[in-house]
Scaffold this active site. Structure first.
Site, PDB file in Angstrom:
ATOM      1  N   SER A 139       0.835  -1.208   0.000  1.00 20.70           N
ATOM      2  CA  SER A 139       0.000   0.000   0.000  1.00 20.70           C
ATOM      3  C   SER A 139       0.864   1.250   0.000  1.00 20.70           C
ATOM      4  O   SER A 139       0.359   2.335  -0.271  1.00 20.70           O
ATOM      5  CB  SER A 139      -0.860   0.078   1.257  1.00 20.70           C
ATOM      6  OG  SER A 139      -1.294  -1.153   1.677  1.00 20.70           O
ATOM      7  N   HIS A 160      -2.005  -3.306  -6.574  1.00 22.51           N
ATOM      8  CA  HIS A 160      -2.576  -2.896  -5.288  1.00 22.51           C
ATOM      9  C   HIS A 160      -4.078  -3.157  -5.287  1.00 22.51           C
ATOM     10  O   HIS A 160      -4.855  -2.396  -5.868  1.00 22.51           O
ATOM     11  CB  HIS A 160      -2.259  -1.415  -5.025  1.00 22.51           C
ATOM     12  CG  HIS A 160      -2.690  -0.948  -3.675  1.00 22.51           C
ATOM     13  ND1 HIS A 160      -3.131   0.330  -3.423  1.00 22.51           N
ATOM     14  CD2 HIS A 160      -2.749  -1.597  -2.492  1.00 22.51           C
ATOM     15  CE1 HIS A 160      -3.453   0.438  -2.145  1.00 22.51           C
ATOM     16  NE2 HIS A 160      -3.229  -0.718  -1.566  1.00 22.51           N
ATOM     17  N   ASN A 210      -4.570   6.335  -1.942  1.00 27.01           N
ATOM     18  CA  ASN A 210      -4.101   6.684  -0.600  1.00 27.01           C
ATOM     19  C   ASN A 210      -3.474   8.063  -0.530  1.00 27.01           C
ATOM     20  O   ASN A 210      -3.314   8.613   0.546  1.00 27.01           O
ATOM     21  CB  ASN A 210      -3.126   5.626  -0.081  1.00 27.01           C
ATOM     22  CG  ASN A 210      -3.877   4.428   0.474  1.00 27.01           C
ATOM     23  OD1 ASN A 210      -5.050   4.527   0.809  1.00 27.01           O
ATOM     24  ND2 ASN A 210      -3.210   3.297   0.547  1.00 27.01           N
TER      25      ASN A 210
END
Ligand SMILES: NC(=O)c1ccc[n+]([C@@H]2O[C@H](COP(=O)([O-])OP(=O)(O)OC[C@H]3O[C@@H](n4cnc5c(N)ncnc54)[C@H](O)[C@@H]3O)[C@@H](O)[C@H]2O)c1
Length: 562
Positions: A139, A160, A210
């Site tokens: 991540s 991912h 993210n």
């Protein structure tokens, strides 16, 4: 060792474009939450799958979880018993890494530690064929760094997946500096064949989701630290005004406040402590206190043993104003000199039809003092304006601000903030006006950017910056945020709706209020906003974005217009 499957088909679900890939053996290392989920995805797509875990018994536990989920799928009629048996025959636990020799792709989902992942890849290089792909589900670790020192760094790619892997459609395909384009292409094709939606991005901190999502949490935490509103009110505003499926505090509690802090900290560190991503002390304090969210029974909200929310005390409910009478009419003032298109409240244009439906008369024209742009004026003479990122008090006219609303027709709530010198009568009028449109009203402190607008402006800015740096395409950023974070629309599309100039104004005003660099606009956002003539000609931020990028791609200098 694994047995070969029967015919490997999944009946009607078999995908033609996967035909060539289905014969490929897939290895998965790490049988925890993600590894077991990825193994399940590859099995359902028709592959022979090998699952390995370094901890004794862990692969068996992971495989048992997969089998239990397959059983449930049979019970619910989503799989036939025959399909279930065929899947089982293609699934095996590997006793050691030597079993991965026939694998065309190995996905690792082990502990998030660069050195351990690198060592695993080095050991796998001694086992797999030269054209096998080594993929990481990391991540946060640089995919470039994971390939460094290998004999074939060009075969290392990020894949991912999002949690839960069998359910979430998005897969970020991450290319490190040394990843071969054809390796990323093959990984993307495989993800697609597995029924996922792959997006492509460069190996940068947080990749797409993210990183672009950081402001969603960061702005909410700042607002709580400033006592602008409670977590419950902020959650309600982002859900019921912003159109997000969950509020930031509910989501942090679900993810784990500690996990969320770790992602924020890793992006902040990896960007050389960029103030855009500075972790909030409130969040650090929650982690220090063990208030980790649902898993610990308390985070920003309180939870019962079964993970459900404890019935909130009245003080823990979203702030909601008492019922007020609506004014019969408002004035819509337009500054003809600003050149703003419309005369329609810009990003808040969707409010006007609701006012009409509510029977509120909209009188066009300047009623009182000189207009300063598209604004409503209440019967008390007080301006009622969409926030532009500055506080209401800073305007010096006792105004009441309202927040950005994603979808005026369906929104349940509107957030308003009166200036320090706003007359109480104006707050009552504004409250009654939005209530007449069927909305709940939250009155919050007069804080720059309010609750939704500052957050959305920062999300648009982050997305623009990813595109500006060529780290992902505009379309992939939007897809990633819709599928990976369940945003109601992609941030670039949002930018197209609210306009680059409004977004830039909000950011610049926030930057004035908090001159730390946290709100600095992306050069691409500035360019879009300042390309005034082209912007107005095209009438859409998004089309201009494409044009600017195409001009850059073909090396054509920006012209100064027609
Ligand atoms: N959990 C999530 O929401 C999520 C989402 C996306 C990506 N990721 C990433 O996926 C990876 C795994 O996360 P997870 O949540 O599944 O973790 P997890 O702790 O549930 O599982 C990790 C598994 O890897 C095994 N393992 C550790 N070191 C190993 C080694 N050297 N060789 C073989 N097996 C080893 C452990 O025994 C464990 O079973 C991490 O890189 C994480 O950052 C996690």
């Amino acid at each position: 060792m694994a047995e070969r499957s029967g015919d490997g088909s999944r009946g009607g679900r078999a995908r033609e474009d996967a035909a060539s890939a289905v014969s490929a053996v897939i290895g998965v290392v790490g049988a925890g939450t993600m590894g077991a989920g990825i193994a399940q995805v590859a099995l359902l797509a028709g592959h022979q799958v090998l699952l390995y875990d370094a901890v004794s018994g862990a692969a068996e536990r992971g495989a048992a979880g997969v089998r239990a989920r397959l059983d449930r799928a049979v019970e619910r009629g989503r799989l036939t018993a025959g399909e279930r048996a065929a899947i089982e025959s293609r699934f095996s636990i590997a006793g050691d890494l030597a079993a991965f020799a026939p694998a065309a792709l190995v996905v690792e989902a082990i502990v998030e530690d660069a050195a351990v992942k690198r060592e695993l890849f080095a050991r796998l290089e001694d086992v797999v064929t030269d054209d096998a792909i080594l993929a990481s589900n990391t991540s946060s670790i640089s995919v470039t760094a994971l390939g460094a020192g290998l004999r074939h760094p060009e075969r290392v790619v990020g894949m991912h997946f999002f949690n839960p892997a069998p359910v979430m459609r998005l897969v970020e395909i991450i290319s490190g500096l040394t990843t071969a384009p054809e390796v990323a292409e093959r990984a993307a094709e495989l993800a697609h064949a597995w029924g996922k939606t792959p997006v492509r991005c460069a190996s940068t901190p947080g990749f797409i989701v993210n990183r672009v999502a950081r402001p969603f949490y960061g702005e909410a935490l700042r607002l709580v630290e400033e006592r602008a509103a409670t977590p419950a009110t902020i959650d309600a505003a982002l859900r019921e005004s912003g159109g997000f499926p969950m509020g930031p505090f509910e989501l942090m509690d679900l993810i784990g406040v500690d996990v969320n802090l770790a992602v924020s900290t890793s992006v902040w560190q990896a960007t050389g402590h960029d103030p855009r991503y500075t972790p909030a002390w409130t969040q650090r304090e929650h982690v220090a206190a063990g208030l980790l969210g649902r898993k610990s029974g308390r985070g920003f909200h309180r939870y019962a043993k079964d993970g459900g929310r404890v019935e909130p005390a009245p003080s823990e409910l979203p702030a909601t104003a008492a019922r007020r009478a609506s004014p019969a009419r408002v004035w819509l003032e337009i500054d003809e000199n600003t050149g703003e298109p419309g005369g329609d409240l810009g990003p808040a244009a969707g409010l006007l039809p609701l006012l009409r439906q509510a029977g509120v008369e909209i009188v066009r024209g300047t009623a009182n003092a000189a207009a300063t742009g598209d604004t409503l004026r209440l019967p008390s003479g007080v301006p009622l304006c969409l926030t532009n990122g500055a506080t209401a008090t800073s305007a010096g006219d006792g105004r009441v601000l309202f927040d950005l609303v994603h979808d005026w027709e369906h929104a349940r709530r509107v957030v308003i903030a009166p200036a320090a010198d706003a007359p109480a009568e104006a707050v009552r009028e504004a409250t009654g006006l939005f209530q007449a449109c069927g909305k709940l009203v939250s009155v919050v402190e007069d804080v720059a950017g309010l609750l939704v607008a500052g957050t959305v402006a920062r999300l648009i800015n982050e997305a623009a910056d990813v595109v500006y740096r060529g780290e992902a395409s505009e379309a992939d950023v939007d897809t990633a945020m819709r599928l990976g974070a369940n945003y109601p629309i992609g941030p670039m599309e949002w930018g197209a709706r609210v306009g680059a100039r409004w977004t830039l104004t909000v950011l610049r005003n926030l930057d004035g209020a908090y001159p730390t660099g946290r709100y600095r606009p992306s050069p691409l956002l500035v360019r879009w906003a300042e390309s005034e003539r082209a912007y107005r000609r095209l009438g859409a931020f998004k089309r201009l974005a494409v044009e600017v990028l195409e001009e850059n791609d073909t090396g054509v200098a920006e012209s100064d217009g027609d």
